[in-house]
Design a protein around this motif. Structure first.
Motif, PDB file in Angstrom:
ATOM      1  N   LYS A 102      -0.962   1.090   5.396  1.00 58.85           N
ATOM      2  CA  LYS A 102      -2.139   1.876   5.062  1.00 58.85           C
ATOM      3  C   LYS A 102      -3.447   0.968   4.853  1.00 58.85           C
ATOM      4  CE  LYS A 102       0.523   5.526   2.671  1.00 58.85           C
ATOM      5  NZ  LYS A 102       0.673   6.142   1.602  1.00 58.85           N
ATOM      6  N   LEU A 103      -2.941  -0.308   4.792  1.00 60.60           N
ATOM      7  CA  LEU A 103      -4.230  -1.348   4.631  1.00 60.60           C
ATOM      8  C   LEU A 103      -4.756  -1.829   5.690  1.00 60.60           C
ATOM      9  CD1 LEU A 103      -2.811  -3.210   1.264  1.00 60.60           C
ATOM     10  CD2 LEU A 103      -4.464  -1.466   1.334  1.00 60.60           C
ATOM     11  N   ASP A 154     -14.168  -7.024  -5.955  1.00 63.47           N
ATOM     12  CA  ASP A 154     -14.118  -6.731  -4.544  1.00 63.47           C
ATOM     13  C   ASP A 154     -13.192  -5.910  -4.032  1.00 63.47           C
ATOM     14  OD1 ASP A 154     -16.296  -8.295  -4.835  1.00 63.47           O
ATOM     15  OD2 ASP A 154     -15.558 -10.186  -4.254  1.00 63.47           O
ATOM     16  N   ILE A 155     -11.878  -6.148  -4.584  1.00 67.34           N
ATOM     17  CA  ILE A 155     -10.684  -5.415  -4.081  1.00 67.34           C
ATOM     18  C   ILE A 155     -11.076  -3.745  -4.138  1.00 67.34           C
ATOM     19  CG2 ILE A 155      -8.183  -5.024  -4.268  1.00 67.34           C
ATOM     20  CD1 ILE A 155      -8.028  -7.822  -5.046  1.00 67.34           C
ATOM     21  N   GLN A 156     -11.289  -3.668  -5.254  1.00 67.21           N
ATOM     22  CA  GLN A 156     -11.850  -2.113  -5.418  1.00 67.21           C
ATOM     23  C   GLN A 156     -12.741  -1.586  -4.559  1.00 67.21           C
ATOM     24  OE1 GLN A 156      -9.834  -0.339  -7.693  1.00 67.21           O
ATOM     25  NE2 GLN A 156      -8.579  -2.157  -8.151  1.00 67.21           N
ATOM     26  N   ARG A 157     -13.745  -2.525  -4.585  1.00 69.81           N
ATOM     27  CA  ARG A 157     -14.880  -1.940  -3.435  1.00 69.81           C
ATOM     28  C   ARG A 157     -14.477  -2.232  -1.999  1.00 69.81           C
ATOM     29  NH1 ARG A 157     -19.752  -4.576  -3.632  1.00 69.81           N
ATOM     30  NH2 ARG A 157     -18.724  -6.502  -3.997  1.00 69.81           N
ATOM     31  N   GLY A 158     -13.616  -3.064  -1.582  1.00 65.39           N
ATOM     32  CA  GLY A 158     -13.157  -3.251  -0.504  1.00 65.39           C
ATOM     33  C   GLY A 158     -14.282  -3.803   0.363  1.00 65.39           C
ATOM     34  N   GLN A 211      -8.958 -12.894  -3.194  1.00 61.95           N
ATOM     35  CA  GLN A 211      -8.404 -12.817  -4.447  1.00 61.95           C
ATOM     36  C   GLN A 211      -7.140 -13.879  -4.590  1.00 61.95           C
ATOM     37  OE1 GLN A 211     -10.056 -12.649  -6.925  1.00 61.95           O
ATOM     38  NE2 GLN A 211      -8.889 -11.776  -8.637  1.00 61.95           N
ATOM     39  N   ILE A 212      -6.255 -13.806  -3.689  1.00 61.07           N
ATOM     40  CA  ILE A 212      -4.913 -14.562  -3.731  1.00 61.07           C
ATOM     41  C   ILE A 212      -5.594 -16.331  -3.575  1.00 61.07           C
ATOM     42  CG2 ILE A 212      -3.045 -15.230  -2.442  1.00 61.07           C
ATOM     43  CD1 ILE A 212      -2.818 -12.052  -1.888  1.00 61.07           C
ATOM     44  N   LEU A 237      -7.882  -5.953   3.845  1.00 60.08           N
ATOM     45  CA  LEU A 237      -6.961  -7.135   3.205  1.00 60.08           C
ATOM     46  C   LEU A 237      -7.766  -8.161   2.963  1.00 60.08           C
ATOM     47  CD1 LEU A 237      -3.783  -6.824   5.576  1.00 60.08           C
ATOM     48  CD2 LEU A 237      -3.976  -6.393   3.193  1.00 60.08           C
ATOM     49  N   MET A 238      -9.076  -8.262   3.502  1.00 62.13           N
ATOM     50  CA  MET A 238      -9.823  -9.450   3.292  1.00 62.13           C
ATOM     51  C   MET A 238     -10.071  -9.854   1.919  1.00 62.13           C
ATOM     52  SD  MET A 238     -12.389  -9.497   6.364  1.00 62.13           S
ATOM     53  CE  MET A 238     -11.886  -9.740   8.077  1.00 62.13           C
TER      54      MET A 238
END
Length: 550
Positions: free
Chosen positions: A216-217, A118-122, A228-229, A222-223
């Motif tokens: 930059k984010l 998900d982080i990679q895909r945003g 994930q955190i 960031l969601m």
């Protein structure tokens, strides 16, 4: 006995101790088994209640001590049926949220992998089967919403450290709850940064430096990171207070923020509690958001009604804590006065009760009366009177437009009352000193006149000279000095013009003493008597301390 470890650069974490579960759905789940046992109503009451120390003998302490004692009422917490219900709902929310996040199940690892994707895909993937839900609490400011939630959460360890579960290595932290305040600008970025800061303090991580300060984010990018955190630290429940701040967010900001909470629930099964004032009620009109927020039912936290058992329980419980010297029973008139002033809002009721005791002490009445209650209300509730009037009218739409209740702070009120008390004491001391000085001056005058008449000075002349000396020569204080100077006036040894001088009269030589003795003999007095009455010989024959008899 619980054991704790210190996380490097972070807070303390409780070492996991697992207990068997009666509810079958909760069995064999390390995250649930590490939680405290499910509490009965009696255990909840005992754990949540907070009553200040009180001893009737303290009523006789000085006022400045009692001011400190009265402030203990700020920690007074009377458990109500609503608090017991809330604890039960939160207990269920946390455990249900962990049901599908069992670290020893295969799908737990696959969820972590999905989170990185998900982080990679945003974008957050939302096809997880979740048993979590949410809770929305909307109520008037001052009713103790945040205080109650914080007390309920504090009955559980916030962070639990896992190392091994049933012989299987399990290196993980379990953050049972995280409480955030919605930023004043209602921005998603602000809330996410608060999330990073809180976790950094708990776990010793550097999420804020890595992600929060990275310009930059975007908030949207960031969601997935937040998701994930939250997944990796096994967050049990997310509490977001002051949700009404979303009403000031930029166009569409409120909907995006609330949708984000729903996404967290859908993606990782994270339960959320949203807390706000009536202003926030309009934010939950969207059915999709309201559906998630109502998983454990909405809570409309309204002021207590005077005829409700809850109000009676509250006011009778707090009324026992009177530090005034003349405590009074809770009469219908006093109950009506407190309720009318507070509209059933606990925070206002407690502070009015405190203010009334302080006013009773500083006024000297030492008892709480309806008049004193009305007086402190007039002095302290001016700013919130419009909101209280809206409450009295029952117009919730009118209530919604008002913000937090801010009455006179207790420290400010005490300082103001203390200044009145100090001023009163100062005036009393000043008056007492003046009276004592007047009495001393009158006695000195009478004594000097008597001595002068014994030296043959006419009484009228003696009174005139003594009064003149005391008014024009303030440095002359003792009766001996007054008699000496007045008698010299009588003998003509001091000219009248000298009385206006600020200098002390010169000590007369032997010729002056001879004149005194001569004048005394003419009046039939011995030399000893003349010198004694003039103050040159001590009135009583005595031996000074330390002298010796040869």
């Amino acid at each position: 006995m619980n054991e704790w470890i210190q996380i490097p650069n972070g807070a303390l974490a409780q070492v996991a101790r697992y207990s068997s579960q009666i509810v079958s759905q909760y069995k064999d789940n390390a995250m649930i088994e590490a939680l405290p046992s499910i509490m009965s109503k009696e255990e909840v009451v005992q754990a949540l209640s907070s009553y200040p120390h009180f001893d009737k003998e303290e009523r006789y302490a000085d006022s400045h001590y009692r001011f400190h004692m009265i402030q203990q009422l700020l920690g007074y917490f009377q458990v109500m049926p609503l608090h017991i219900d809330l604890e039960n709902r939160i207990s269920r929310l946390i455990r249900q949220g962990y049901v599908n996040r069992n670290p020893i199940q295969p799908n737990y690892a696959s969820q972590m992998v999905q989170g990185y994707a998900d982080i990679q895909r945003g974008q957050i993937h939302q096809n997880i089967q979740t048993s979590s839900s949410g809770l929305t609490i909307v109520g008037v400011s001052g009713m103790g919403k945040s205080t109650a939630i914080n007390r309920i959460l504090s009955m559980m360890p916030q962070n639990i450290s896992h190392s091994e579960y049933n012989g299987v290595q399990l290196s993980a932290y379990e953050v049972v709850f995280l409480r955030l305040e919605c930023p004043p600008d209602g921005s998603i970025r602000g809330l996410i940064n608060n999330f990073f800061v809180e976790l950094d303090q708990l776990l010793g991580t550097n999420y804020m430096d890595r992600f929060g300060k990275n310009t930059k984010l975007s908030a949207a990018s960031l969601m997935p990171i937040v998701s994930q955190i939250a997944r990796s630290c096994n967050l049990g429940i997310l509490v977001v207070d002051e949700v009404q701040n979303l009403s000031v967010a930029n166009s569409g900001g409120a909907e995006k923020m609330l949708s984000f909470f729903v996404t967290l629930s859908n993606s990782i099964g994270l339960p959320t509690i949203l807390i706000g004032t009536p202003t926030a009620q309009a934010l939950f009109s969207n059915f999709r958001i309201a559906r998630r927020g109502s998983g454990q039912g909405d809570v409309a936290w309204l002021p207590m009604k005077k005829e409700e058992p809850s109000w009676r329980l509250f006011i009778e419980g707090i009324w026992d804590y009177q530090w005034v010297r003349n405590p009074t029973e809770l009469t219908t008139e006093l109950n009506d006065a407190i309720y009318e002033a507070s509209c059933g809002i606990t925070d206002i009721a407690v502070k009015i009760f405190m203010f009334s005791q302080i006013r009773a002490i500083t006024s000297g009445t030492e008892t709480i009366t309806p008049q004193i209650i009305k007086g402190v209300v007039k002095d302290s509730l001016k700013l919130v009177e419009p909101m209280l009037n809206a409450l009295r009218s029952g117009n919730l739409n009118g209530i919604a437009k008002f913000g937090d209740i801010n009455i006179a702070p207790i420290n400010g009120f005490i300082a103001a009352e203390q200044s009145k008390l100090n001023l009163g004491n100062m005036l009393q001391t000043f008056q007492k000193t003046q009276k004592e000085q007047q009495v001393h001056a009158e006695r000195l005058k009478q004594d000097a006149v008597v001595r002068l008449t014994l030296l043959g000075v006419p009484e009228k002349e003696a009174k005139h000279n003594v009064s003149k000396i005391l008014s024009e020569m303030p440095h002359v204080q003792s009766v001996q000095e007054v008699v000496q100077v007045a008698y010299k006036f009588h003998l003509g040894l001091i000219e009248d013009k000298q009385t206006t001088s600020e200098t002390r009269p010169q000590i007369e030589d032997e010729r002056d003493l001879r004149k005194l003795v001569k004048a005394g003999k003419e009046n039939g007095l011995t030399a000893y008597q003349v010198l004694k009455d003039a103050g040159y010989i001590a009135s009583d024959f005595s031996i000074d301390a330390g002298s010796e008899i040869g």
